[in-house]
Design a protein around this motif. Structure first.
Motif, PDB file in Angstrom:
ATOM      1  N   PHE A  28      -8.013  -4.662   5.108  1.00 62.11           N
ATOM      2  CA  PHE A  28      -7.771  -3.217   5.095  1.00 62.11           C
ATOM      3  C   PHE A  28      -8.657  -2.507   6.107  1.00 62.11           C
ATOM      4  O   PHE A  28      -9.772  -2.925   6.384  1.00 62.11           O
ATOM      5  N   ILE A  47       0.852  -1.191   0.000  1.00 64.54           N
ATOM      6  CA  ILE A  47       0.000   0.000   0.000  1.00 64.54           C
ATOM      7  C   ILE A  47       0.888   1.241   0.000  1.00 64.54           C
ATOM      8  O   ILE A  47       1.952   1.254   0.600  1.00 64.54           O
ATOM      9  N   ILE A  84      -3.009   0.551  -3.977  1.00 64.71           N
ATOM     10  CA  ILE A  84      -2.824  -0.829  -3.524  1.00 64.71           C
ATOM     11  C   ILE A  84      -2.291  -1.660  -4.681  1.00 64.71           C
ATOM     12  O   ILE A  84      -2.858  -1.662  -5.769  1.00 64.71           O
ATOM     13  N   LEU A 133      -3.043  -1.431   6.423  1.00 67.61           N
ATOM     14  CA  LEU A 133      -3.030  -2.857   6.125  1.00 67.61           C
ATOM     15  C   LEU A 133      -3.133  -3.640   7.425  1.00 67.61           C
ATOM     16  O   LEU A 133      -2.243  -3.586   8.278  1.00 67.61           O
ATOM     17  N   CYS A 183     -11.434   0.005  -0.488  1.00 68.22           N
ATOM     18  CA  CYS A 183     -10.680  -1.200  -0.126  1.00 68.22           C
ATOM     19  C   CYS A 183     -11.283  -1.883   1.095  1.00 68.22           C
ATOM     20  O   CYS A 183     -11.356  -3.118   1.152  1.00 68.22           O
ATOM     21  N   SER A 240      -7.860  -3.617  -4.795  1.00 67.11           N
ATOM     22  CA  SER A 240      -6.847  -2.908  -5.581  1.00 67.11           C
ATOM     23  C   SER A 240      -7.461  -2.269  -6.823  1.00 67.11           C
ATOM     24  O   SER A 240      -7.152  -1.130  -7.163  1.00 67.11           O
TER      25      SER A 240
END
Length: 64
Positions: A24, A5, A60, A35, A16, A52
């Motif tokens: 996340f 990240i 990400i 994270l 996310c 992502s």
């Protein structure tokens, strides 16, 4: 799976977290991605990749 990240790119959209809330989270003070789990199970790969893909800042990166 390796998750990278870039907190400097993050725009705190929270997409996310909606895709993979066990991997996340967002910092309380500014909403920047955190994270939680840097080694999720292989069964979570699709959700992590989705996180992502939906990140508007492309903050990400997922390497599998």
């Amino acid at each position: 799976m390796k998750i990278i990240i870039d907190q400097d790119k993050c725009v705190a959209s929270g997409q996310c977290v909606m895709a993979a809330d066990d991997v996340f989270d967002q910092r309380d003070e500014d909403g920047v991605v955190v994270l939680l789990n840097d080694d999720p199970s292989p069964g979570r790969l699709a959700d992590v990749r989705q996180a992502s893909l939906v990140c508007p800042a492309l903050a990400i990166t997922v390497e599998a």
